[in-house]
Design a protein around this motif. Structure first.
Motif, PDB file in Angstrom:
ATOM      1  N   ILE A 191      78.598  63.436 -10.187  1.00 14.20           N
ATOM      2  CA  ILE A 191      78.802  64.428 -11.246  1.00 14.20           C
ATOM      3  C   ILE A 191      77.502  65.160 -11.543  1.00 14.20           C
ATOM      4  N   VAL A 192      76.399  64.418 -11.655  1.00 14.61           N
ATOM      5  CA  VAL A 192      75.094  65.015 -11.950  1.00 14.61           C
ATOM      6  C   VAL A 192      74.647  65.951 -10.828  1.00 14.61           C
ATOM      7  N   GLU A 193      74.914  65.565  -9.581  1.00 14.04           N
ATOM      8  CA  GLU A 193      74.354  66.285  -8.435  1.00 14.04           C
ATOM      9  C   GLU A 193      75.330  67.256  -7.777  1.00 14.04           C
ATOM     10  N   HIS A 194      76.498  67.485  -8.373  1.00 14.20           N
ATOM     11  CA  HIS A 194      77.518  68.277  -7.682  1.00 14.20           C
ATOM     12  C   HIS A 194      77.101  69.717  -7.427  1.00 14.20           C
ATOM     13  N   ASP A 195      76.123  70.223  -8.175  1.00  6.68           N
ATOM     14  CA  ASP A 195      75.686  71.612  -8.005  1.00  6.68           C
ATOM     15  C   ASP A 195      74.243  71.706  -7.523  1.00  6.68           C
ATOM     16  N   ASP A 196      73.696  70.634  -6.960  1.00  7.73           N
ATOM     17  CA  ASP A 196      72.302  70.611  -6.528  1.00  7.73           C
ATOM     18  C   ASP A 196      72.118  71.258  -5.156  1.00  7.73           C
ATOM     19  N   TYR A 197      70.835  71.328  -4.766  1.00  9.71           N
ATOM     20  CA  TYR A 197      70.446  71.785  -3.426  1.00  9.71           C
ATOM     21  C   TYR A 197      70.900  73.222  -3.141  1.00  9.71           C
ATOM     22  N   LEU A 198      70.706  74.078  -4.142  1.00 10.56           N
ATOM     23  CA  LEU A 198      71.035  75.491  -3.962  1.00 10.56           C
ATOM     24  C   LEU A 198      69.970  76.173  -3.110  1.00 10.56           C
ATOM     25  N   LEU A 199      70.295  77.339  -2.581  1.00  8.77           N
ATOM     26  CA  LEU A 199      69.320  78.095  -1.814  1.00  8.77           C
ATOM     27  C   LEU A 199      68.188  78.534  -2.731  1.00  8.77           C
ATOM     28  N   ASN A 200      66.941  78.518  -2.222  1.00  6.31           N
ATOM     29  CA  ASN A 200      65.794  78.837  -3.065  1.00  6.31           C
ATOM     30  C   ASN A 200      65.537  80.341  -3.113  1.00  6.31           C
ATOM     31  N   PHE A 201      64.468  80.724  -3.821  1.00  9.77           N
ATOM     32  CA  PHE A 201      64.191  82.141  -4.046  1.00  9.77           C
ATOM     33  C   PHE A 201      63.819  82.877  -2.762  1.00  9.77           C
ATOM     34  N   GLU A 202      63.340  82.155  -1.752  1.00  9.08           N
ATOM     35  CA  GLU A 202      62.999  82.780  -0.478  1.00  9.08           C
ATOM     36  C   GLU A 202      64.252  83.018   0.372  1.00  9.08           C
ATOM     37  N   GLU A 203      65.332  82.329   0.051  1.00  9.74           N
ATOM     38  CA  GLU A 203      66.531  82.376   0.876  1.00  9.74           C
ATOM     39  C   GLU A 203      67.672  83.194   0.274  1.00  9.74           C
ATOM     40  N   HIS A 204      67.604  83.421  -1.022  1.00  6.53           N
ATOM     41  CA  HIS A 204      68.751  84.029  -1.700  1.00  6.53           C
ATOM     42  C   HIS A 204      68.267  84.978  -2.790  1.00  6.53           C
ATOM     43  N   ASN A 205      68.973  86.084  -2.966  1.00  4.15           N
ATOM     44  CA  ASN A 205      68.613  87.067  -3.983  1.00  4.15           C
ATOM     45  C   ASN A 205      69.226  86.688  -5.328  1.00  4.15           C
ATOM     46  N   TYR A 206      68.381  86.457  -6.327  1.00  2.00           N
ATOM     47  CA  TYR A 206      68.844  86.067  -7.656  1.00  2.00           C
ATOM     48  C   TYR A 206      68.728  87.208  -8.663  1.00  2.00           C
ATOM     49  N   LEU A 207      68.685  88.445  -8.159  1.00  2.00           N
ATOM     50  CA  LEU A 207      68.609  89.623  -9.026  1.00  2.00           C
ATOM     51  C   LEU A 207      69.801  90.548  -8.789  1.00  2.00           C
ATOM     52  N   THR A 208      70.222  91.229  -9.844  1.00  2.00           N
ATOM     53  CA  THR A 208      71.242  92.257  -9.708  1.00  2.00           C
ATOM     54  C   THR A 208      70.589  93.514  -9.124  1.00  2.00           C
ATOM     55  N   GLN A 209      71.395  94.535  -8.885  1.00  2.00           N
ATOM     56  CA  GLN A 209      70.866  95.785  -8.319  1.00  2.00           C
ATOM     57  C   GLN A 209      69.869  96.458  -9.244  1.00  2.00           C
ATOM     58  N   ASN A 210      70.022  96.267 -10.564  1.00  2.00           N
ATOM     59  CA  ASN A 210      69.082  96.892 -11.505  1.00  2.00           C
ATOM     60  C   ASN A 210      67.898  95.997 -11.845  1.00  2.00           C
ATOM     61  N   GLY A 211      67.773  94.839 -11.165  1.00  2.00           N
ATOM     62  CA  GLY A 211      66.591  94.000 -11.333  1.00  2.00           C
ATOM     63  C   GLY A 211      66.674  92.953 -12.420  1.00  2.00           C
ATOM     64  N   SER A 212      67.850  92.756 -13.000  1.00  2.00           N
ATOM     65  CA  SER A 212      67.999  91.716 -14.028  1.00  2.00           C
ATOM     66  C   SER A 212      68.429  90.403 -13.367  1.00  2.00           C
ATOM     67  N   PRO A 213      68.161  89.257 -14.002  1.00  2.25           N
ATOM     68  CA  PRO A 213      68.580  87.974 -13.433  1.00  2.25           C
ATOM     69  C   PRO A 213      70.089  87.924 -13.265  1.00  2.25           C
ATOM     70  N   LYS A 214      70.535  87.340 -12.162  1.00  2.00           N
ATOM     71  CA  LYS A 214      71.952  87.344 -11.802  1.00  2.00           C
ATOM     72  C   LYS A 214      72.615  86.026 -12.184  1.00  2.00           C
ATOM     73  N   ASP A 215      73.634  86.096 -13.033  1.00  2.00           N
ATOM     74  CA  ASP A 215      74.415  84.915 -13.368  1.00  2.00           C
ATOM     75  C   ASP A 215      75.211  84.468 -12.144  1.00  2.00           C
ATOM     76  N   PHE A 216      75.434  83.155 -12.034  1.00  2.00           N
ATOM     77  CA  PHE A 216      76.116  82.643 -10.847  1.00  2.00           C
ATOM     78  C   PHE A 216      77.524  83.223 -10.680  1.00  2.00           C
ATOM     79  N   THR A 217      78.151  83.641 -11.775  1.00  2.00           N
ATOM     80  CA  THR A 217      79.501  84.209 -11.666  1.00  2.00           C
ATOM     81  C   THR A 217      79.485  85.589 -11.008  1.00  2.00           C
ATOM     82  N   MET A 218      78.310  86.236 -10.960  1.00  2.00           N
ATOM     83  CA  MET A 218      78.171  87.541 -10.323  1.00  2.00           C
ATOM     84  C   MET A 218      77.762  87.412  -8.861  1.00  2.00           C
TER      85      MET A 218
END
Length: 245
Positions: free
Chosen positions: A45-72
């Motif tokens: 339960i604690v680890e079910h969402d672990d080991y996500l792609l890091n900042f070098e591997e995945h874009n965590y920004l929207t097109q306008n440069g704001s932080p991207k929620d996981f639902t987006m």
């Protein structure tokens, strides 16, 4: 990551913190629900969402440069496969019961993406083929597996409602899901701002859980590295949730 826009800036909750909150909620459940090998189930339960792609591997920004929620975040099938492999392979190093529950959750998350992407489809099929052997090792039935996975789903959903600030106004309630003991659960806020769950599945009539987050006052970011730097330098904050029957 879970992102909320507030008056003071971007509130950021990591998926890791979300998983930990889910585990804290699960740890408060009635002892009658705590099957053998409970620590293994709690770890899943604690680890079910672990080991996500890091900042070098995945874009965590929207097109306008704001932080991207996981639902987006529209994960590509290849990104989904990479995450699935990481979390499953790490769970396999701990216990087959953890891997069993993590595998169930990966299928739940990514089955819809697997249809047109053969490598992901094949990987999900491979982890599915391991389940009967994993149950046999722990001498548990498919029914017990389902019961444990329902606890994961219940705890995950509760944690998301809290972390996403989806608690409705006093007097209203939000559905959690239909999971434990095949019952449908609801969450609502009481007049004293405490939280209650109906029907009440917990061992105590009162308990507290805590979750960490950060607030970023920079509205937009040049790139992933800029976000990573500001996030790393931000102070941790703590939120406390009080549950009452």
């Amino acid at each position: 990551m879970i992102v909320k826009h507030t008056l003071t800036g971007w509130e950021i909750i990591s998926q890791y913190a979300h998983g930990l909150l889910a585990g804290k909620i699960a740890s408060q459940l009635n002892t009658s629900l705590m099957q053998d090998f409970w620590v293994d189930a709690l770890t899943a339960i604690v680890e079910h969402d672990d080991y996500l792609l890091n900042f070098e591997e995945h874009n965590y920004l929207t097109q306008n440069g704001s932080p991207k929620d996981f639902t987006m975040d529209t994960n590509s099938p290849s990104d989904a496969l990479e995450h699935a492999k990481r979390v499953f392979e790490n769970s396999m190093q701990k216990s087959q019961l953890i891997a069993l529950l993590i595998g169930r959750h990966l299928s739940f998350l990514y089955e819809s993406l697997a249809g047109d992407y053969e490598p992901l489809k094949q990987f999900l099929s491979e982890i599915d083929s391991k389940r009967s052997t994993q149950r046999k090792l722990y001498a548990i039935s498919k029914k017990t597996e389902d019961e444990l996975y329902n606890i994961l789903l219940f705890s995950d959903r509760c944690s998301l409602i809290l972390n996403q600030d989806k608690i409705p106004e006093v007097g209203r309630k939000v559905e959690i899901n239909k999971t434990i003991n095949n019952e449908r659960y609801y969450l609502r806020q009481k007049e004293d701002n405490s939280i209650t769950v109906e029907p009440w599945p917990f061992k105590s009539d009162f308990f507290k859980v805590h979750s960490e987050y950060k607030v970023l006052d920079t509205p937009v970011y040049k790139d992933n590295n800029h976000l990573k730097k500001v996030l790393a330098e931000a102070d941790f904050k703590m939120r406390t949730y009080i549950f009452k029957k």
